[in-house]
Design an enzyme around this catalytic site. Structure first.
Site, mmCIF file in Angstrom:
data_model
loop_
_atom_site.group_PDB
_atom_site.id
_atom_site.type_symbol
_atom_site.label_atom_id
_atom_site.label_comp_id
_atom_site.label_asym_id
_atom_site.label_seq_id
_atom_site.Cartn_x
_atom_site.Cartn_y
_atom_site.Cartn_z
ATOM 1 N N ARG A 88 0.820 -1.206 0.000
ATOM 2 C CA ARG A 88 0.000 0.000 0.000
ATOM 3 C C ARG A 88 0.856 1.260 0.000
ATOM 4 N NH1 ARG A 88 -4.938 -2.455 2.649
ATOM 5 N NH2 ARG A 88 -6.630 -0.962 2.424
ATOM 6 N N ARG A 127 -21.047 -1.944 2.464
ATOM 7 C CA ARG A 127 -20.409 -3.248 2.720
ATOM 8 C C ARG A 127 -20.836 -3.783 4.091
ATOM 9 N NH1 ARG A 127 -14.163 -3.700 1.761
ATOM 10 N NH2 ARG A 127 -14.096 -1.865 3.104
ATOM 11 N N ARG A 160 -18.224 -2.866 9.087
ATOM 12 C CA ARG A 160 -16.895 -2.658 9.654
ATOM 13 C C ARG A 160 -16.832 -1.254 10.235
ATOM 14 N NH1 ARG A 160 -12.548 -4.427 5.111
ATOM 15 N NH2 ARG A 160 -11.577 -2.508 5.834
ATOM 16 N N ARG A 171 -10.006 7.335 4.412
ATOM 17 C CA ARG A 171 -9.326 6.200 3.767
ATOM 18 C C ARG A 171 -9.115 6.474 2.282
ATOM 19 N NH1 ARG A 171 -12.737 1.197 5.182
ATOM 20 N NH2 ARG A 171 -11.057 0.056 4.200
HETATM 21 P P1 ADP Z 1 -12.037 -4.064 -1.089
HETATM 22 O O1 ADP Z 1 -11.516 -5.403 -0.628
HETATM 23 O O2 ADP Z 1 -11.337 -3.560 -2.327
HETATM 24 O O3 ADP Z 1 -12.044 -3.032 0.001
HETATM 25 P P2 ADP Z 1 -14.610 -5.442 -1.276
HETATM 26 O O4 ADP Z 1 -14.294 -6.632 -2.112
HETATM 27 O O5 ADP Z 1 -14.840 -5.671 0.170
HETATM 28 O O6 ADP Z 1 -13.536 -4.258 -1.524
HETATM 29 O O7 ADP Z 1 -15.894 -4.745 -1.948
HETATM 30 C C1 ADP Z 1 -16.474 -3.563 -1.354
HETATM 31 C C2 ADP Z 1 -17.997 -3.688 -1.396
HETATM 32 O O8 ADP Z 1 -18.439 -3.582 -2.758
HETATM 33 C C3 ADP Z 1 -18.520 -5.014 -0.856
HETATM 34 O O9 ADP Z 1 -19.710 -4.739 -0.142
HETATM 35 C C4 ADP Z 1 -18.771 -5.847 -2.122
HETATM 36 O O10 ADP Z 1 -19.843 -6.778 -1.945
HETATM 37 C C5 ADP Z 1 -19.138 -4.774 -3.148
HETATM 38 N N1 ADP Z 1 -18.641 -5.088 -4.506
HETATM 39 C C6 ADP Z 1 -17.472 -5.690 -4.830
HETATM 40 N N2 ADP Z 1 -17.329 -5.769 -6.182
HETATM 41 C C7 ADP Z 1 -18.443 -5.175 -6.712
HETATM 42 C C8 ADP Z 1 -18.884 -4.936 -8.048
HETATM 43 N N3 ADP Z 1 -18.168 -5.293 -9.110
HETATM 44 N N4 ADP Z 1 -20.079 -4.293 -8.215
HETATM 45 C C9 ADP Z 1 -20.804 -3.899 -7.125
HETATM 46 N N5 ADP Z 1 -20.444 -4.107 -5.843
HETATM 47 C C10 ADP Z 1 -19.270 -4.733 -5.634
HETATM 48 P P1 AMP Z 2 -8.520 -3.531 4.131
HETATM 49 O O1 AMP Z 2 -9.164 -4.696 4.810
HETATM 50 O O2 AMP Z 2 -7.556 -3.935 3.050
HETATM 51 O O3 AMP Z 2 -9.522 -2.502 3.670
HETATM 52 O O4 AMP Z 2 -7.610 -2.822 5.240
HETATM 53 C C1 AMP Z 2 -8.183 -2.259 6.399
HETATM 54 C C2 AMP Z 2 -7.158 -1.389 7.117
HETATM 55 O O5 AMP Z 2 -6.042 -2.209 7.539
HETATM 56 C C3 AMP Z 2 -6.529 -0.261 6.315
HETATM 57 O O6 AMP Z 2 -7.345 0.896 6.271
HETATM 58 C C4 AMP Z 2 -5.220 -0.045 7.079
HETATM 59 O O7 AMP Z 2 -5.443 0.667 8.279
HETATM 60 C C5 AMP Z 2 -4.824 -1.472 7.472
HETATM 61 N N1 AMP Z 2 -3.976 -2.088 6.430
HETATM 62 C C6 AMP Z 2 -4.287 -3.154 5.640
HETATM 63 N N2 AMP Z 2 -3.285 -3.442 4.803
HETATM 64 C C7 AMP Z 2 -2.304 -2.535 5.058
HETATM 65 C C8 AMP Z 2 -1.013 -2.279 4.504
HETATM 66 N N3 AMP Z 2 -0.524 -3.014 3.509
HETATM 67 N N4 AMP Z 2 -0.296 -1.245 5.020
HETATM 68 C C9 AMP Z 2 -0.765 -0.506 6.028
HETATM 69 N N5 AMP Z 2 -1.970 -0.668 6.570
HETATM 70 C C10 AMP Z 2 -2.743 -1.670 6.092
#
Ligand code: ADP
Ligand code: AMP
Length: 216
Positions: A88, A127, A160, A171
């Site tokens: 990241r 989400r 979350r 974020r």
């Molecule tokens: P990230 O891991 O990048 O933070 P997530 O995979 O958790 O994102 O997805 C964020 C939200 O968007 C979740 O609630 C998921 O169900 C929804 N989502 C993921 N991909 C799509 C898509 N292609 N179209 C609409 N909603 C999506």
């Molecule tokens: P995510 O589940 O990927 O959305 O991450 C949730 C949170 O975890 C982020 O907003 C950061 O606070 C922390 N985090 C996850 N991955 C990293 C990373 N590679 N470097 C620093 N912080 C991270």
């Protein structure tokens, strides 16, 4: 196959990671999931990470890099892995490259799931996740079969803490400042593939699968 998933928070990295890791039988390594597990187990790392995560900030590189190196040293990563949420920062990307180089390895592809800012906000605030098994849903785009209940294990699904509106804004800013430079980092190394993340979950997965198939 060694894959990195890049993209803003809420782009769909975790959603696609699950599908890709099942298809290619490679471990899905999510640093966010590892931190959340440590938080729920109240480990020293979890207590430290929580301070940053609750504010929408990145956990410091010193804590994150060693954690990933240790995970990548486990035997299940021998034939490949899928990193979701790491690197990241440029420092993390350089550390990963150095670590792999020592073993004569490099990543195959950095997949950028490209989603414009205005869609991200709705994705993140909608989400819902299962605290028991980690499954992820969206109230509108990917709802569970029974409202509020996890399809996989029946537990109550929750929002979350860092998906609250105020934290989401922070974020996104953190992503733009600290993580977006990685797009150019991997592009300049010819390792970047950009997928249009505004498509449906299935369409995004098909695009990625076709690309991975063409690389073999
Ligand atoms: P990230 O891991 O990048 O933070 P997530 O995979 O958790 O994102 O997805 C964020 C939200 O968007 C979740 O609630 C998921 O169900 C929804 N989502 C993921 N991909 C799509 C898509 N292609 N179209 C609409 N909603 C999506
Ligand atoms: P995510 O589940 O990927 O959305 O991450 C949730 C949170 O975890 C982020 O907003 C950061 O606070 C922390 N985090 C996850 N991955 C990293 C990373 N590679 N470097 C620093 N912080 C991270």
């Amino acid at each position: 196959m060694k894959i990195i998933l890049l993209g803003p928070p809420g782009a769909g990295k975790g959603t696609q990671a699950k599908l890709i890791s099942e298809k290619y039988t490679i471990p899905h390594i999510s640093t966010g999931d590892i931190f959340r597990k440590n938080i729920s187990e109240k480990t020293t790392l979890g207590v430290k990470a929580k301070e940053y995560m609750d504010k929408g900030l990145l956990v410091p590189d010193e804590l994150t890099i060693d954690l990933v190196k240790d995970r990548l040293s486990e035997s299940d990563c021998k034939n490949g892995f899928l990193l979701d949420g790491f690197p990241r920062t440029v420092k993390q990307a350089e550390a990963l490259e150095d670590f792999l180089r020592i073993n004569n390895q490099k990543i195959d592809t950095a997949l950028l799931i490209d989603v414009p800012g205005k869609l991200i906000f709705e994705r993140m605030t909608g989400r819902r996740v299962c605290p028991a098994c980690g499954a992820s849903y969206h109230v509108k785009f990917n709802p569970p079969k029974i409202e509020g209940k996890c399809d996989a294990c029946g537990s109550d699904i929750v929002q979350r803490k860092d998906d609250a509106e105020e934290t989401v804004r922070d974020r996104i800013t953190v992503y733009e400042k600290q993580t977006q430079p990685l797009v150019e980092y991997y592009n300049s190394k010819d390792q970047l593939f950009v997928v249009d993340g505004t498509q449906s979950i299935e369409e995004v997965f098909n695009t990625i699968s076709n690309y991975m198939g063409s690389k073999k």
